[in-house]
Scaffold this motif. Structure first.
Motif, PDB file in Angstrom:
ATOM      1  N   UNK A   1      -0.102  -8.743   0.234  1.00  0.00           N
ATOM      2  CA  UNK A   1       0.344  -8.196  -1.045  1.00  0.00           C
ATOM      3  C   UNK A   1      -0.604  -8.632  -2.151  1.00  0.00           C
ATOM      4  N   UNK A   2      -1.062  -7.667  -2.940  1.00  0.00           N
ATOM      5  CA  UNK A   2      -1.857  -7.967  -4.118  1.00  0.00           C
ATOM      6  C   UNK A   2      -0.891  -8.240  -5.265  1.00  0.00           C
TER       7      UNK A   2
ATOM      8  N   UNK B   1       7.325 -11.605 -11.160  1.00  0.00           N
ATOM      9  CA  UNK B   1       6.080 -11.275 -10.464  1.00  0.00           C
ATOM     10  C   UNK B   1       6.236  -9.878  -9.867  1.00  0.00           C
ATOM     11  N   UNK B   2       5.119  -9.164  -9.787  1.00  0.00           N
ATOM     12  CA  UNK B   2       5.109  -7.823  -9.214  1.00  0.00           C
ATOM     13  C   UNK B   2       3.856  -7.694  -8.362  1.00  0.00           C
ATOM     14  N   UNK B   3       4.008  -7.139  -7.168  1.00  0.00           N
ATOM     15  CA  UNK B   3       2.863  -6.966  -6.294  1.00  0.00           C
ATOM     16  C   UNK B   3       2.952  -5.691  -5.481  1.00  0.00           C
ATOM     17  N   UNK B   4       1.840  -5.339  -4.847  1.00  0.00           N
ATOM     18  CA  UNK B   4       1.747  -4.145  -4.022  1.00  0.00           C
ATOM     19  C   UNK B   4       1.228  -4.518  -2.641  1.00  0.00           C
TER      20      UNK B   4
ATOM     21  N   UNK C   1       0.110   4.003  -3.888  1.00  0.00           N
ATOM     22  CA  UNK C   1       1.153   3.216  -3.235  1.00  0.00           C
ATOM     23  C   UNK C   1       2.505   3.648  -3.782  1.00  0.00           C
ATOM     24  N   UNK C   2       3.503   3.692  -2.913  1.00  0.00           N
ATOM     25  CA  UNK C   2       4.861   4.049  -3.313  1.00  0.00           C
ATOM     26  C   UNK C   2       5.724   2.800  -3.240  1.00  0.00           C
ATOM     27  N   UNK C   3       6.373   2.468  -4.344  1.00  0.00           N
ATOM     28  CA  UNK C   3       7.207   1.280  -4.407  1.00  0.00           C
ATOM     29  C   UNK C   3       6.390   0.037  -4.699  1.00  0.00           C
ATOM     30  N   UNK C   4       7.107  -1.065  -4.895  1.00  0.00           N
ATOM     31  CA  UNK C   4       6.446  -2.340  -5.170  1.00  0.00           C
ATOM     32  C   UNK C   4       7.324  -3.485  -4.700  1.00  0.00           C
ATOM     33  N   UNK C   5       6.747  -4.662  -4.683  1.00  0.00           N
ATOM     34  CA  UNK C   5       7.495  -5.884  -4.373  1.00  0.00           C
ATOM     35  C   UNK C   5       7.697  -6.618  -5.699  1.00  0.00           C
TER      36      UNK C   5
END
Length: 189
Positions: A28-29, A38-41, A129-133
């Motif tokens: 995950x970036x 925090x937000x990542x892909x 990318x669809x969605x995120x963490x």
């Protein structure tokens, strides 16, 4: 928070036995990281049966034939219908593109989708990318303390290449860890 250090622009590499099937062998970036969020892909998981051409067709955006083989990635489990274009910062939209680190930006507009298909005006490298963490207040820091994730430097080839099956092992190798030697047991010393 005293001594807070942002992980934006770094990779999170899942440890074996993470305990969440959505993140097994995940890379995950981290796109944004503050003391309370925090937000990542996730950059290593293609969306099954979804191509850039199919997404563009659904949105009535011109879709060149070459986009029929361009994968779209599952960025994470949150807001799976929301799209994000991760791209080099040689192309940006004022007030819409968010810089992650030097050389890398994130844009979530239709304009970014069109730019992805135009090699003359668009970014040098990009991926949809669809969605995120996402993580709430202190959640990512707790997971790091529990050895759920390792952190690694991100490099453009790892971010944008399509060798998805080896990204996890390559991310680990980049920090000197042999994936074959990792145990699924975790804990603290």
């Amino acid at each position: 928070m005293i001594g807070f250090q942002s992980l934006a622009g770094r990779l999170l590499v899942a440890m074996p036995g993470i305990g969440d099937s959505r993140f097994e062998h995940a890379v995950i970036l981290v796109c944004a990281h503050g003391p309370d969020h925090a937000m990542g892909l996730r950059i290593d998981r293609p969306a099954s049966g979804v191509t850039l051409k199919s997404v563009l067709n659904r949105l009535d955006v011109a879709a060149p034939d070459r986009t029929a083989s361009t994968p779209v990635l599952v960025g994470g489990p949150v807001e799976r219908e929301r799209g994000f274009v991760l791209h080099t910062d040689d192309w940006t939209v004022e007030d819409s593109s968010s810089p992650i680190v030097e050389g890398l930006s994130l844009t979530a507009t239709r304009e970014a989708l069109g730019a992805m298909t135009d090699p003359l005006i668009g970014p040098r490298r990009s991926v949809l990318l669809l969605g995120y963490a996402g993580w709430g207040d202190g959640q990512l820091e707790e997971e790091l303390a529990d050895n759920v994730w390792l952190t690694a430097d991100a490099d453009m080839d790892l971010l944008f290449d399509t060798d998805f099956d080896t990204k996890w092992a390559r991310a680990l190798a980049g920090i000197g860890v042999d994936a074959a030697r990792l145990s699924s047991q975790s804990g603290r010393a």
